[in-house]
Design an enzyme around this catalytic site. Sequence first.
Site, PDB file in Angstrom:
ATOM      1  N   GLU A 220       0.663  -1.424   0.153  1.00 49.42           N
ATOM      2  CA  GLU A 220      -0.325   0.081   0.121  1.00 49.42           C
ATOM      3  C   GLU A 220       0.956   1.337   0.046  1.00 49.42           C
ATOM      4  O   GLU A 220       1.786   1.175   0.474  1.00 49.42           O
ATOM      5  CB  GLU A 220      -0.664   0.172   1.373  1.00 49.42           C
TER       6      GLU A 220
ATOM      7  N   ASP B 207       0.141   5.771   0.207  1.00 48.92           N
ATOM      8  CA  ASP B 207      -1.020   5.965   0.491  1.00 48.92           C
ATOM      9  C   ASP B 207      -0.272   7.681   1.166  1.00 48.92           C
ATOM     10  O   ASP B 207       0.675   8.339   1.708  1.00 48.92           O
ATOM     11  CB  ASP B 207      -1.456   5.833   2.316  1.00 48.92           C
TER      12      ASP B 207
ATOM     13  N   GLU C 283      -2.702  10.477   2.981  1.00 44.71           N
ATOM     14  CA  GLU C 283      -3.667  10.642   3.912  1.00 44.71           C
ATOM     15  C   GLU C 283      -3.657  12.201   4.368  1.00 44.71           C
ATOM     16  O   GLU C 283      -2.439  12.950   4.711  1.00 44.71           O
ATOM     17  CB  GLU C 283      -3.576   9.976   4.854  1.00 44.71           C
TER      18      GLU C 283
END
Length: 294
Positions: A104, A106, A108
Amino acid sequence: MKLLSHFRILKASLRFIIFAIVLHIANSSDFDELFEADWAPDHIVASQSDQIALSLDSSTGCGFESKKKYLFGKASAQIKLVQGDSAGTVLAFYMASEGPNHDELDFEFLGNVSGEPYIVQSNLYINGTGNREQRHYLWFDPTVDFHTYSFFWNRRSILFLVDDIPIREFTNKERKRVPYPKTQAMGIHGSLWNADDWATQGGRVKTNWSNAPFVATFQSFEIDACGLSADEIDIDPTVKCGKSGQFWWDKPVVREVNKQRRKQLKWVRDNFLIYDYCGDIARFNSEGLPKECH
Protein backbone atom coordinates in the site's frame (compact mmCIF):
# COMPACT_ATOMS: atom_id res chain seq x y z
CA MET A 1 18.32 33.27 -3.39
CA LYS A 2 14.88 31.89 -2.49
CA LEU A 3 13.47 32.88 -5.89
CA LEU A 4 16.39 31.19 -7.63
CA SER A 5 15.88 28.03 -5.57
CA HIS A 6 12.17 27.93 -6.41
CA PHE A 7 12.98 28.46 -10.10
CA ARG A 8 15.40 25.53 -10.12
CA ILE A 9 12.81 23.29 -8.45
CA LEU A 10 10.15 24.20 -10.99
CA LYS A 11 12.63 23.80 -13.85
CA ALA A 12 13.50 20.26 -12.74
CA SER A 13 9.79 19.39 -12.49
CA LEU A 14 9.21 20.69 -16.02
CA ARG A 15 12.02 18.50 -17.36
CA PHE A 16 10.40 15.43 -15.82
CA ILE A 17 7.00 16.30 -17.34
CA ILE A 18 8.54 16.77 -20.80
CA PHE A 19 10.39 13.45 -20.60
CA ALA A 20 7.19 11.66 -19.61
CA ILE A 21 5.29 13.18 -22.52
CA VAL A 22 8.03 12.31 -25.01
CA LEU A 23 8.29 8.73 -23.82
CA HIS A 24 4.63 7.94 -23.32
CA ILE A 25 1.47 9.99 -23.57
CA ALA A 26 -0.44 9.84 -20.28
CA ASN A 27 -3.98 8.54 -20.25
CA SER A 28 -6.69 10.82 -18.90
CA SER A 29 -10.23 9.51 -18.62
CA ASP A 30 -13.39 10.38 -16.80
CA PHE A 31 -14.29 8.94 -13.43
CA ASP A 32 -16.76 6.30 -14.58
CA GLU A 33 -14.27 4.76 -16.99
CA LEU A 34 -11.61 4.33 -14.33
CA PHE A 35 -13.42 3.98 -10.99
CA GLU A 36 -16.47 2.74 -9.16
CA ALA A 37 -17.88 3.44 -5.71
CA ASP A 38 -17.04 0.84 -3.10
CA TRP A 39 -18.51 2.56 -0.04
CA ALA A 40 -21.62 4.74 0.40
CA PRO A 41 -22.19 5.64 -3.28
CA ASP A 42 -24.92 8.09 -2.30
CA HIS A 43 -22.20 10.25 -0.72
CA ILE A 44 -20.24 10.48 -4.01
CA VAL A 45 -21.55 13.09 -6.46
CA ALA A 46 -20.28 13.65 -10.00
CA SER A 47 -20.68 17.10 -11.53
CA GLN A 48 -20.96 18.07 -15.19
CA SER A 49 -17.43 19.48 -15.03
CA ASP A 50 -16.06 15.98 -14.31
CA GLN A 51 -15.46 16.76 -10.64
CA ILE A 52 -16.17 14.08 -8.03
CA ALA A 53 -17.29 15.32 -4.61
CA LEU A 54 -16.92 13.03 -1.60
CA SER A 55 -18.95 13.93 1.47
CA LEU A 56 -18.80 12.94 5.12
CA ASP A 57 -21.56 13.37 7.68
CA SER A 58 -22.35 11.80 11.05
CA SER A 59 -23.85 8.74 9.36
CA THR A 60 -20.99 7.75 7.04
CA GLY A 61 -18.06 8.68 4.88
CA CYS A 62 -17.50 7.24 1.41
CA GLY A 63 -14.94 5.86 -0.98
CA PHE A 64 -14.14 4.70 -4.50
CA GLU A 65 -11.72 2.25 -6.13
CA SER A 66 -10.27 1.71 -9.58
CA LYS A 67 -11.66 -0.96 -11.87
CA LYS A 68 -8.13 -2.08 -12.75
CA LYS A 69 -5.07 -2.82 -10.66
CA TYR A 70 -1.63 -1.49 -11.57
CA LEU A 71 2.00 -2.55 -11.24
CA PHE A 72 4.49 0.30 -11.77
CA GLY A 73 3.90 3.66 -13.44
CA LYS A 74 2.37 6.95 -12.35
CA ALA A 75 -1.07 7.74 -10.93
CA SER A 76 -2.30 11.27 -10.21
CA ALA A 77 -5.39 13.16 -9.14
CA GLN A 78 -6.16 16.81 -8.57
CA ILE A 79 -7.76 17.29 -5.16
CA LYS A 80 -9.27 20.20 -3.25
CA LEU A 81 -9.51 19.42 0.45
CA VAL A 82 -12.25 20.09 2.98
CA GLN A 83 -12.54 23.80 3.70
CA GLY A 84 -12.92 25.46 7.09
CA ASP A 85 -12.93 23.42 10.30
CA SER A 86 -11.94 19.96 9.08
CA ALA A 87 -10.68 18.64 12.43
CA GLY A 88 -11.17 14.90 12.85
CA THR A 89 -11.56 14.16 9.15
CA VAL A 90 -9.18 12.29 6.86
CA LEU A 91 -9.16 12.41 3.07
CA ALA A 92 -7.16 9.50 1.65
CA PHE A 93 -5.75 8.97 -1.83
CA TYR A 94 -3.91 5.68 -1.98
CA MET A 95 -2.90 2.55 -3.85
CA ALA A 96 -3.36 -0.90 -2.31
CA SER A 97 -3.33 -4.58 -3.16
CA GLU A 98 -5.55 -7.09 -1.38
CA GLY A 99 -5.10 -9.58 1.43
CA PRO A 100 -3.35 -9.60 4.82
CA ASN A 101 0.10 -9.36 3.21
CA HIS A 102 -0.87 -6.43 1.02
CA ASP A 103 1.25 -3.59 -0.33
CA GLU A 104 0.00 0.00 0.00
CA LEU A 105 1.05 3.58 -0.77
CA ASP A 106 -0.83 6.29 1.14
CA PHE A 107 -1.54 9.98 1.01
CA GLU A 108 -3.66 10.84 4.06
CA PHE A 109 -4.70 14.47 4.54
CA LEU A 110 -5.32 15.12 8.23
CA GLY A 111 -7.92 17.80 8.88
CA ASN A 112 -7.41 20.60 11.37
CA VAL A 113 -9.26 23.41 13.10
CA SER A 114 -9.83 26.60 11.11
CA GLY A 115 -6.67 28.63 10.67
CA GLU A 116 -4.33 25.69 11.32
CA PRO A 117 -2.54 23.97 8.43
CA TYR A 118 -3.42 20.61 6.96
CA ILE A 119 -0.91 17.83 7.59
CA VAL A 120 -0.12 15.36 4.81
CA GLN A 121 0.78 11.93 6.12
CA SER A 122 2.39 9.42 3.76
CA ASN A 123 2.88 5.76 4.54
CA LEU A 124 3.91 2.49 2.91
CA TYR A 125 2.81 -1.04 3.66
CA ILE A 126 4.99 -3.85 2.32
CA ASN A 127 3.80 -7.44 2.74
CA GLY A 128 1.24 -6.22 5.26
CA THR A 129 3.64 -4.18 7.42
CA GLY A 130 3.30 -0.39 7.64
CA ASN A 131 4.62 1.96 10.36
CA ARG A 132 6.57 4.00 7.79
CA GLU A 133 4.88 7.35 8.32
CA GLN A 134 6.17 10.73 7.33
CA ARG A 135 4.26 13.97 7.93
CA HIS A 136 4.61 17.25 6.06
CA TYR A 137 3.08 20.68 5.97
CA LEU A 138 2.37 22.05 2.49
CA TRP A 139 3.65 25.30 0.98
CA PHE A 140 0.11 26.38 0.02
CA ASP A 141 -3.47 26.20 1.31
CA PRO A 142 -4.84 22.93 -0.18
CA THR A 143 -8.45 23.97 0.44
CA VAL A 144 -8.46 27.04 -1.84
CA ASP A 145 -7.75 25.37 -5.19
CA PHE A 146 -6.96 22.02 -6.79
CA HIS A 147 -3.46 20.60 -6.52
CA THR A 148 -2.02 17.44 -8.06
CA TYR A 149 -0.97 14.50 -5.90
CA SER A 150 0.86 11.60 -7.52
CA PHE A 151 2.55 8.27 -6.99
CA PHE A 152 5.48 7.39 -9.24
CA TRP A 153 6.59 3.77 -8.89
CA ASN A 154 9.21 1.67 -10.63
CA ARG A 155 11.67 -1.04 -9.62
CA ARG A 156 14.18 1.44 -8.21
CA SER A 157 12.09 3.82 -6.15
CA ILE A 158 8.70 5.19 -5.18
CA LEU A 159 8.04 8.92 -5.23
CA PHE A 160 5.19 10.77 -3.51
CA LEU A 161 4.68 14.02 -5.43
CA VAL A 162 2.73 17.23 -4.86
CA ASP A 163 2.32 19.39 -7.98
CA ASP A 164 5.05 17.18 -9.45
CA ILE A 165 7.48 18.11 -6.67
CA PRO A 166 8.60 15.03 -4.70
CA ILE A 167 7.97 15.17 -0.97
CA ARG A 168 9.17 11.64 -0.28
CA GLU A 169 11.24 8.89 -1.86
CA PHE A 170 11.39 5.23 -0.85
CA THR A 171 14.28 3.52 -2.62
CA ASN A 172 14.75 -0.16 -3.34
CA LYS A 173 17.21 -1.54 -0.76
CA GLU A 174 16.62 -5.24 -1.31
CA ARG A 175 20.40 -5.75 -1.29
CA LYS A 176 20.20 -4.82 2.40
CA ARG A 177 17.28 -7.25 2.90
CA VAL A 178 14.71 -4.49 3.01
CA PRO A 179 11.44 -5.60 1.36
CA TYR A 180 10.21 -3.62 -1.64
CA PRO A 181 6.78 -3.69 -3.33
CA LYS A 182 7.27 -5.11 -6.83
CA THR A 183 5.04 -8.16 -7.26
CA GLN A 184 1.52 -7.13 -6.18
CA ALA A 185 -0.65 -5.02 -8.47
CA MET A 186 -2.49 -2.30 -6.58
CA GLY A 187 -5.84 -0.61 -7.03
CA ILE A 188 -6.22 3.17 -6.77
CA HIS A 189 -8.56 4.43 -4.07
CA GLY A 190 -10.03 7.60 -2.61
CA SER A 191 -12.00 7.97 0.61
CA LEU A 192 -13.23 10.53 3.12
CA TRP A 193 -13.88 9.36 6.65
CA ASN A 194 -14.02 10.27 10.32
CA ALA A 195 -10.85 9.55 12.31
CA ASP A 196 -11.19 11.89 15.26
CA ASP A 197 -9.67 9.30 17.58
CA TRP A 198 -6.22 10.12 16.13
CA ALA A 199 -6.22 12.47 13.12
CA THR A 200 -6.10 15.93 14.69
CA GLN A 201 -3.62 16.71 17.45
CA GLY A 202 -3.44 13.05 18.41
CA GLY A 203 -7.21 12.79 18.82
CA ARG A 204 -7.55 15.66 21.27
CA VAL A 205 -9.70 17.65 18.81
CA LYS A 206 -12.90 15.90 17.77
CA THR A 207 -15.04 16.29 14.67
CA ASN A 208 -17.57 19.11 14.96
CA TRP A 209 -20.60 17.59 13.24
CA SER A 210 -22.38 20.94 13.15
CA ASN A 211 -20.03 21.70 10.23
CA ALA A 212 -21.16 18.64 8.26
CA PRO A 213 -21.30 17.71 5.50
CA PHE A 214 -17.55 17.84 4.96
CA VAL A 215 -16.75 17.81 1.25
CA ALA A 216 -13.54 17.11 -0.66
CA THR A 217 -13.34 17.15 -4.45
CA PHE A 218 -11.33 15.16 -7.01
CA GLN A 219 -10.80 15.88 -10.69
CA SER A 220 -8.42 15.22 -13.61
CA PHE A 221 -7.38 11.66 -12.85
CA GLU A 222 -4.28 10.56 -14.78
CA ILE A 223 -3.10 6.96 -14.78
CA ASP A 224 -0.07 6.04 -16.88
CA ALA A 225 0.73 2.60 -15.53
CA CYS A 226 0.69 -1.09 -16.41
CA GLY A 227 -2.90 -2.09 -15.75
CA LEU A 228 -4.59 -5.42 -15.18
CA SER A 229 -8.33 -5.72 -15.74
CA ALA A 230 -10.72 -7.91 -13.76
CA ASP A 231 -10.37 -10.81 -16.22
CA GLU A 232 -6.59 -10.73 -15.70
CA ILE A 233 -6.84 -10.99 -11.92
CA ASP A 234 -5.37 -14.51 -11.86
CA ILE A 235 -2.40 -13.57 -14.04
CA ASP A 236 0.96 -13.02 -12.39
CA PRO A 237 1.30 -9.21 -12.79
CA THR A 238 5.05 -9.46 -13.18
CA VAL A 239 4.58 -11.42 -16.41
CA LYS A 240 2.73 -8.53 -18.04
CA CYS A 241 4.33 -5.62 -16.23
CA GLY A 242 7.67 -6.83 -14.92
CA LYS A 243 9.93 -6.89 -17.96
CA SER A 244 12.76 -4.43 -17.38
CA GLY A 245 12.90 -1.54 -19.85
CA GLN A 246 9.45 -2.30 -21.23
CA PHE A 247 7.83 0.99 -20.18
CA TRP A 248 8.83 4.66 -20.05
CA TRP A 249 9.23 4.66 -16.26
CA ASP A 250 12.18 2.28 -16.61
CA LYS A 251 14.03 4.28 -19.25
CA PRO A 252 17.51 5.63 -18.38
CA VAL A 253 16.39 9.24 -18.93
CA VAL A 254 13.94 8.92 -16.02
CA ARG A 255 16.79 7.80 -13.79
CA GLU A 256 18.74 10.92 -14.73
CA VAL A 257 15.80 13.20 -13.93
CA ASN A 258 15.44 11.57 -10.53
CA LYS A 259 18.99 12.68 -9.70
CA GLN A 260 17.87 16.30 -10.07
CA ARG A 261 14.89 15.62 -7.85
CA ARG A 262 17.15 15.08 -4.88
CA LYS A 263 17.48 18.86 -4.68
CA GLN A 264 13.71 19.15 -4.56
CA LEU A 265 13.47 16.50 -1.87
CA LYS A 266 16.05 18.32 0.22
CA TRP A 267 14.09 21.59 -0.12
CA VAL A 268 10.90 19.88 1.08
CA ARG A 269 12.66 18.05 3.88
CA ASP A 270 14.42 21.16 5.14
CA ASN A 271 11.29 23.32 5.12
CA PHE A 272 8.16 21.18 5.49
CA LEU A 273 8.92 17.79 7.06
CA ILE A 274 7.56 17.61 10.61
CA TYR A 275 7.79 13.87 11.36
CA ASP A 276 9.86 10.99 9.99
CA TYR A 277 9.60 7.49 11.42
CA CYS A 278 13.29 7.01 10.68
CA GLY A 279 14.08 9.66 13.27
CA ASP A 280 11.74 8.32 15.96
CA ILE A 281 14.28 6.43 18.05
CA ALA A 282 11.96 6.21 21.07
CA ARG A 283 9.24 4.52 19.01
CA PHE A 284 11.52 1.73 17.81
CA ASN A 285 13.73 1.60 20.87
CA SER A 286 13.15 -2.07 21.68
CA GLU A 287 13.82 -3.36 18.15
CA GLY A 288 15.91 -0.55 16.68
CA LEU A 289 15.12 1.57 13.65
CA PRO A 290 13.85 -0.27 10.54
CA LYS A 291 16.61 -1.45 8.17
CA GLU A 292 15.70 1.06 5.45
CA CYS A 293 16.50 3.91 7.87
CA HIS A 294 20.19 3.01 7.96
